[in-house]
Design a protein around this motif. Structure first.
Motif, PDB file in Angstrom:
ATOM      1  N   ALA A  16      32.012  -7.576  43.489  1.00  0.00           N
ATOM      2  CA  ALA A  16      30.861  -8.408  43.136  1.00  0.00           C
ATOM      3  C   ALA A  16      29.664  -7.585  42.670  1.00  0.00           C
ATOM      4  N   GLU A  17      29.761  -6.269  42.704  1.00  0.00           N
ATOM      5  CA  GLU A  17      28.623  -5.420  42.366  1.00  0.00           C
ATOM      6  C   GLU A  17      28.683  -4.822  40.969  1.00  0.00           C
ATOM      7  N   LEU A  18      29.639  -5.252  40.142  1.00  0.00           N
ATOM      8  CA  LEU A  18      29.677  -4.756  38.767  1.00  0.00           C
ATOM      9  C   LEU A  18      28.441  -5.251  38.028  1.00  0.00           C
ATOM     10  N   GLY A  19      28.005  -4.461  37.069  1.00  0.00           N
ATOM     11  CA  GLY A  19      26.804  -4.807  36.322  1.00  0.00           C
ATOM     12  C   GLY A  19      26.969  -6.047  35.473  1.00  0.00           C
ATOM     13  N   PRO A  20      25.867  -6.605  35.001  1.00  0.00           N
ATOM     14  CA  PRO A  20      25.916  -7.797  34.152  1.00  0.00           C
ATOM     15  C   PRO A  20      26.752  -7.544  32.895  1.00  0.00           C
ATOM     16  N   GLY A  21      27.615  -8.479  32.573  1.00  0.00           N
ATOM     17  CA  GLY A  21      28.438  -8.370  31.377  1.00  0.00           C
ATOM     18  C   GLY A  21      29.670  -7.500  31.532  1.00  0.00           C
ATOM     19  N   HIS A  37      38.932 -15.384  32.605  1.00  0.00           N
ATOM     20  CA  HIS A  37      40.292 -15.036  32.170  1.00  0.00           C
ATOM     21  C   HIS A  37      40.679 -13.693  32.789  1.00  0.00           C
ATOM     22  N   LEU A  38      40.989 -13.733  34.076  1.00  0.00           N
ATOM     23  CA  LEU A  38      41.257 -12.509  34.824  1.00  0.00           C
ATOM     24  C   LEU A  38      42.429 -11.729  34.241  1.00  0.00           C
ATOM     25  N   ASP A  39      43.531 -12.413  33.865  1.00  0.00           N
ATOM     26  CA  ASP A  39      44.689 -11.708  33.309  1.00  0.00           C
ATOM     27  C   ASP A  39      44.307 -10.930  32.059  1.00  0.00           C
ATOM     28  N   ARG A  40      43.503 -11.522  31.210  1.00  0.00           N
ATOM     29  CA  ARG A  40      43.086 -10.851  29.975  1.00  0.00           C
ATOM     30  C   ARG A  40      42.220  -9.638  30.290  1.00  0.00           C
ATOM     31  N   ALA A  41      41.293  -9.777  31.256  1.00  0.00           N
ATOM     32  CA  ALA A  41      40.421  -8.653  31.620  1.00  0.00           C
ATOM     33  C   ALA A  41      41.226  -7.512  32.236  1.00  0.00           C
ATOM     34  N   ILE A  42      42.159  -7.844  33.126  1.00  0.00           N
ATOM     35  CA  ILE A  42      43.003  -6.813  33.751  1.00  0.00           C
ATOM     36  C   ILE A  42      43.924  -6.194  32.703  1.00  0.00           C
ATOM     37  N   GLY A  43      44.494  -7.030  31.830  1.00  0.00           N
ATOM     38  CA  GLY A  43      45.346  -6.528  30.746  1.00  0.00           C
ATOM     39  C   GLY A  43      44.600  -5.563  29.835  1.00  0.00           C
ATOM     40  N   PHE A  74      33.204  -7.287  32.853  1.00  0.00           N
ATOM     41  CA  PHE A  74      34.274  -8.133  33.369  1.00  0.00           C
ATOM     42  C   PHE A  74      35.182  -7.352  34.301  1.00  0.00           C
ATOM     43  N   ALA A  75      35.560  -6.156  33.869  1.00  0.00           N
ATOM     44  CA  ALA A  75      36.447  -5.290  34.648  1.00  0.00           C
ATOM     45  C   ALA A  75      36.164  -3.848  34.244  1.00  0.00           C
ATOM     46  N   TRP A  78      33.628 -13.544  38.956  1.00  0.00           N
ATOM     47  CA  TRP A  78      33.343 -14.681  38.094  1.00  0.00           C
ATOM     48  C   TRP A  78      34.138 -14.678  36.785  1.00  0.00           C
ATOM     49  N   VAL A  79      35.033 -13.721  36.583  1.00  0.00           N
ATOM     50  CA  VAL A  79      35.779 -13.616  35.321  1.00  0.00           C
ATOM     51  C   VAL A  79      36.639 -14.857  35.118  1.00  0.00           C
TER      52      VAL A  79
END
Length: 162
Positions: free
Chosen positions: A44-49, A71-77, A51-52, A68-69
């Protein structure tokens, strides 16, 4: 076959059992390919904007993702793409500059100075982001298009045909 499609095909060809049924299921596959642990964690501490984010530690790989992502699969991919396409990642200075509020830039620069990290050229960085984004999109497309195949090898062949 281009380098992105080839990298996705190689990843899926190494998958065992049901690993290729989902993006997160491919974590053990990547661990075998790279011979090191890969941990995916909500942060939860990643900066604004952001995603991953892939952190390439000396002894392991780590992917942090925002809660809050959409499309998690797309961000991890996308992060898998950076890892498997041999990208070095963005410098810590650049990451701090892009993600921290401007009033924190001086402090971040001072704290990171001791690491001696340089800035990578914009063209190289742009190309790496495009490759990672294409990798994430292709991986998600193949997984969703081949979900009915039981065998990882059959899924890989079906994905190449798609």
């Amino acid at each position: 076959m281009g380098p992105v499609a080839g990298a996705v095909s190689e990843l899926l060809a190494h998958a065992r059992g049901d690993e290729a049924a989902s993006v997160l299921g491919l974590v053990p596959t990547i661990e075998r390919i790279r011979g090191r642990p890969l941990v995916v964690t909500k942060n939860a501490e990643l900066g604004p904007g952001v995603f991953a984010l892939w952190n390439n530690h000396p002894d392991r790989d780590e992917i942090l993702h925002a809660p809050w992502v959409a499309h998690l699969d797309r961000a991890i991919g996308h992060e898998f793409g950076h890892i498997l396409m041999g990208h070095e990642g963005r410098s810590a200075h650049d990451t701090a500059r892009r993600t921290l509020p401007p009033e924190w830039h001086g402090m971040a620069r001072m704290m990171l100075r001791k690491y001696g990290q340089g800035h990578c050229p914009d063209e190289r960085e742009r190309r790496q982001e495009e490759e990672a984004e294409a990798f994430g999109a292709e991986l998600c497309r193949r997984i969703s298009g081949a979900g009915i195949a039981r065998s990882a090898r059959i899924r890989s062949l079906l994905n190449e045909a798609l």
